[in-house]
Design a protein around this motif. Structure first.
Motif, PDB file in Angstrom:
ATOM      1  N   CYS A 177       0.837  -1.201   0.000  1.00  0.00           N
ATOM      2  CA  CYS A 177       0.000   0.000   0.000  1.00  0.00           C
ATOM      3  C   CYS A 177       0.874   1.253   0.000  1.00  0.00           C
ATOM      4  CB  CYS A 177      -0.933   0.008   1.208  1.00  0.00           C
ATOM      5  SG  CYS A 177      -2.220  -1.250   1.119  1.00  0.00           S
ATOM      6  N   LYS A 187       0.880   4.070  -2.947  1.00  0.00           N
ATOM      7  CA  LYS A 187       0.648   5.488  -2.641  1.00  0.00           C
ATOM      8  C   LYS A 187       1.778   6.354  -3.184  1.00  0.00           C
ATOM      9  CE  LYS A 187      -2.038   4.716   1.542  1.00  0.00           C
ATOM     10  NZ  LYS A 187      -2.061   4.806   3.009  1.00  0.00           N
ATOM     11  N   ARG A 215      -5.930   6.074 -12.061  1.00  0.00           N
ATOM     12  CA  ARG A 215      -7.234   5.440 -11.795  1.00  0.00           C
ATOM     13  C   ARG A 215      -7.064   4.014 -11.284  1.00  0.00           C
ATOM     14  NH1 ARG A 215      -8.803   7.894 -16.622  1.00  0.00           N
ATOM     15  NH2 ARG A 215      -8.378   5.979 -17.750  1.00  0.00           N
ATOM     16  N   LYS A 250      -4.443   2.568  -9.834  1.00  0.00           N
ATOM     17  CA  LYS A 250      -3.788   2.493  -8.537  1.00  0.00           C
ATOM     18  C   LYS A 250      -4.690   3.001  -7.410  1.00  0.00           C
ATOM     19  CE  LYS A 250       0.766   2.427 -10.486  1.00  0.00           C
ATOM     20  NZ  LYS A 250       0.950   1.005 -10.341  1.00  0.00           N
ATOM     21  N   THR A 251      -5.508   4.023  -7.673  1.00  0.00           N
ATOM     22  CA  THR A 251      -6.443   4.470  -6.628  1.00  0.00           C
ATOM     23  C   THR A 251      -7.521   3.413  -6.400  1.00  0.00           C
ATOM     24  OG1 THR A 251      -7.635   5.768  -8.274  1.00  0.00           O
ATOM     25  CG2 THR A 251      -6.067   6.949  -6.887  1.00  0.00           C
ATOM     26  N   ALA A 252      -7.924   2.710  -7.463  1.00  0.00           N
ATOM     27  CA  ALA A 252      -8.892   1.618  -7.291  1.00  0.00           C
ATOM     28  C   ALA A 252      -8.279   0.512  -6.434  1.00  0.00           C
ATOM     29  CB  ALA A 252      -9.314   1.071  -8.653  1.00  0.00           C
ATOM     30  N   TYR A 253      -6.988   0.226  -6.637  1.00  0.00           N
ATOM     31  CA  TYR A 253      -6.298  -0.778  -5.825  1.00  0.00           C
ATOM     32  C   TYR A 253      -6.295  -0.350  -4.356  1.00  0.00           C
ATOM     33  CZ  TYR A 253      -2.571  -3.693  -3.952  1.00  0.00           C
ATOM     34  OH  TYR A 253      -1.850  -4.566  -3.183  1.00  0.00           O
ATOM     35  N   LEU A 254      -5.989   0.936  -4.101  1.00  0.00           N
ATOM     36  CA  LEU A 254      -5.969   1.427  -2.717  1.00  0.00           C
ATOM     37  C   LEU A 254      -7.330   1.305  -2.068  1.00  0.00           C
ATOM     38  CD1 LEU A 254      -3.736   4.627  -2.855  1.00  0.00           C
ATOM     39  CD2 LEU A 254      -3.200   2.432  -1.831  1.00  0.00           C
ATOM     40  N   ARG A 255      -8.388   1.675  -2.809  1.00  0.00           N
ATOM     41  CA  ARG A 255      -9.740   1.580  -2.251  1.00  0.00           C
ATOM     42  C   ARG A 255     -10.110   0.140  -1.913  1.00  0.00           C
ATOM     43  NH1 ARG A 255     -12.114   3.871  -6.730  1.00  0.00           N
ATOM     44  NH2 ARG A 255     -11.074   5.833  -6.970  1.00  0.00           N
ATOM     45  N   LYS A 256      -9.653  -0.794  -2.758  1.00  0.00           N
ATOM     46  CA  LYS A 256     -10.053  -2.184  -2.566  1.00  0.00           C
ATOM     47  C   LYS A 256      -9.247  -2.893  -1.474  1.00  0.00           C
ATOM     48  CE  LYS A 256     -11.082  -6.352  -5.140  1.00  0.00           C
ATOM     49  NZ  LYS A 256     -11.182  -6.972  -6.443  1.00  0.00           N
ATOM     50  N   CYS A 280      -6.433  -1.423   0.623  1.00  0.00           N
ATOM     51  CA  CYS A 280      -5.765  -0.694   1.702  1.00  0.00           C
ATOM     52  C   CYS A 280      -6.791   0.054   2.540  1.00  0.00           C
ATOM     53  CB  CYS A 280      -4.742   0.292   1.120  1.00  0.00           C
ATOM     54  SG  CYS A 280      -3.489  -0.547   0.133  1.00  0.00           S
ATOM     55  N   ARG A 281      -6.458   0.236   3.832  1.00  0.00           N
ATOM     56  CA  ARG A 281      -7.380   0.886   4.737  1.00  0.00           C
ATOM     57  C   ARG A 281      -7.243   2.365   4.658  1.00  0.00           C
ATOM     58  NH1 ARG A 281      -4.894  -3.209   7.974  1.00  0.00           N
ATOM     59  NH2 ARG A 281      -6.207  -4.994   7.843  1.00  0.00           N
TER      60      ARG A 281
END
Length: 103
Positions: free
Chosen positions: A61, A65, A92, A94-100, A102-103
């Motif tokens: 994560c 980031k 897009r 990588k932010t989708a990965y973070l949302r799915k 990472c906290r």
């Protein structure tokens, strides 16, 4: 195979295929001895594999980031149209990965 020069002799080579084996399938659960029970009480509530997964996930994560920050820096810096499309698509994803994950 024979050597072309001289009187070589035939050599037979035995080539075996190598395969991966899933070790989890072959594990045998053993009853906990008295010494192991005491150690289990002192350990964290999460199994070691979960702790390692959490640590690995937090590192991943952090890496994602930092990649997003680098992409946003490049977008602010300026870009050619094709490069801008690629950078926005990467941001897009990588932010989708973070949302799915990472906290």
């Amino acid at each position: 195979m024979l050597c072309e020069e001289g009187g070589g002799e035939a050599v037979e080579v035995n080539v075996r295929a190598t395969e991966w084996v899933d070790l989890n399938k072959h594990r045998v659960s053993r009853p906990a001895s008295a010494g192991n029970r005491k150690k289990q009480k002192r350990q964290s509530k999460k199994p070691a594999s979960v702790v390692l997964d959490d640590d690995r996930l937090s590192k991943e994560c952090w890496r994602v980031k930092s990649q997003i920050e680098r992409i946003e820096w490049q977008l602010r810096k300026g870009y050619k149209p094709v490069q801008g499309e690629r950078l926005r698509r990467q941001r897009r994803e990588k932010t989708a990965y973070l949302r799915k994950f990472c906290r």
